[in-house]
Enzyme design. Structure first.
Site, PDB file in Angstrom:
ATOM      1  N   ASP A   1       0.607  -1.401   0.109  1.00  0.00           N
ATOM      2  CA  ASP A   1       0.313  -0.152   0.259  1.00  0.00           C
ATOM      3  C   ASP A   1       0.837   1.403  -0.341  1.00  0.00           C
ATOM      4  O   ASP A   1       1.796   1.405   0.781  1.00  0.00           O
ATOM      5  CB  ASP A   1      -0.981   0.182   1.132  1.00  0.00           C
ATOM      6  CG  ASP A   1      -2.135  -0.999   1.317  1.00  0.00           C
ATOM      7  OD1 ASP A   1      -2.576  -1.749   0.257  1.00  0.00           O
ATOM      8  OD2 ASP A   1      -2.995  -1.159   2.352  1.00  0.00           O
TER       9      ASP A   1
ATOM     10  N   HIS B   1       3.811  -2.561   2.921  1.00  0.00           N
ATOM     11  CA  HIS B   1       4.168  -0.611   2.385  1.00  0.00           C
ATOM     12  C   HIS B   1       5.339  -0.225   1.538  1.00  0.00           C
ATOM     13  O   HIS B   1       6.686  -0.937   2.296  1.00  0.00           O
ATOM     14  CB  HIS B   1       4.019   0.242   3.297  1.00  0.00           C
ATOM     15  CG  HIS B   1       2.250   0.069   4.336  1.00  0.00           C
ATOM     16  ND1 HIS B   1       2.244  -1.047   5.297  1.00  0.00           N
ATOM     17  CD2 HIS B   1       1.205   0.410   4.670  1.00  0.00           C
ATOM     18  CE1 HIS B   1       1.287  -0.530   5.764  1.00  0.00           C
ATOM     19  NE2 HIS B   1       0.492   0.258   4.749  1.00  0.00           N
TER      20      HIS B   1
HETATM   21 ZN   LIG Z   1      -2.302   2.987   3.175  1.00  0.00          ZN
END
Ligand SMILES: [Zn+2]
Length: 244
Positions: free
Chosen positions: A53, A199
């Site tokens: 993400d 991430h």
């Molecule tokens: Zn996020």
């Protein structure tokens, strides 16, 4: 599934954020089966979905891409429109290198106090940016913080996006995260059908935390290999339809 979508929806995986979200506590719980599907439980017992993400980020995403090439793994990247707009070449590169691109929103907004018209507008804008700049129409949506409220849920559905949260994470966004901690946190959840949240940018995380993510990737991949699990994108994950 008009009930859950017309109501405000809270993914099971977002429980840890409840302390940040007094409004969310009042939301009705998802049906168990829907929660499992929204969380990203795939039907293939040999597959683990690898997801990143908050990118694309020119500072960190290229390192993640090189690591994934070395490991022979492909992933799904949930992009922020505002990040993609600043790094469109990187968006295209994700696709060229065999990864899947998906929608995380335009800004990384908290949705505790939803603004349905704005949320729908931003989600459409982000979806169009991914389509136009990456050259591929996205299939998936993951709301920031894993909290899905009615406005974005309906907007995502209208845009043809399926919402997927995650079933495992490495807590790679914290200042204390290390490669070892990310691996140790994620490992118990790496079972067949799992969806792992990581991430590839620290734009909403502790500065430099992406280095912990990067350091964890070889161990995560090795663990999956020894368990007979294939790391791959959501498109290969056989996520059951939520439309029943
Ligand atoms: Zn996020």
């Amino acid at each position: 599934m008009s009930g859950p979508l017309n109501a405000a929806v809270l993914g099971a995986a977002a429980v840890e954020f409840l302390h940040l979200a007094p409004a969310a506590v009042r939301l009705p719980p998802l049906r168990r089966t829907l929660a499992r599907r929204t969380a990203g439980h795939g039907a293939d017992p040999r597959h683990v979905a690898l997801t990143f993400d908050d990118g694309p980020d020119p500072v960190s995403t290229p390192y993640v891409l090189d690591a994934l090439d070395e490991l022979g793994a492909r992933a799904t990247f949930f992009l922020l429109g505002a990040m993609l707009e600043r790094a469109p070449d990187l968006g295209r590169e994700l696709v060229l290198r065999g990864h899947e691109v998906a929608v995380h929103g335009w800004h990384h907004r908290q949705q505790w106090y939803p603004a349905p018209a704005r949320d729908a507008r931003e989600l459409r804008r982000a979806t169009e940016a991914v389509t136009d700049l990456c050259g591929v129409r996205p299939l998936w949506y993951r709301p920031p913080y894993g909290v899905l409220t009615a406005g974005p849920a309906l907007a995502a559905r209208r845009l043809g996006l399926r919402t997927v949260l995650w079933t495992a994470w490495g807590r790679d966004w914290t200042a204390e995260a290390t490669g070892e901690s990310v691996y140790a946190t994620a490992r118990p959840g790496l079972t067949g059908g799992a969806t792992l949240l990581l991430h590839d940018s620290d734009c909403t995380s502790a500065p430099g935390s992406w280095r912990a993510t990067l350091a964890a990737l070889p161990a995560l991949a090795a663990h999956c290999r020894t368990q007979g699990l294939v790391l791959g994108p959501l498109r290969d994950h056989a996520v059951p339809s939520t439309r029943d």
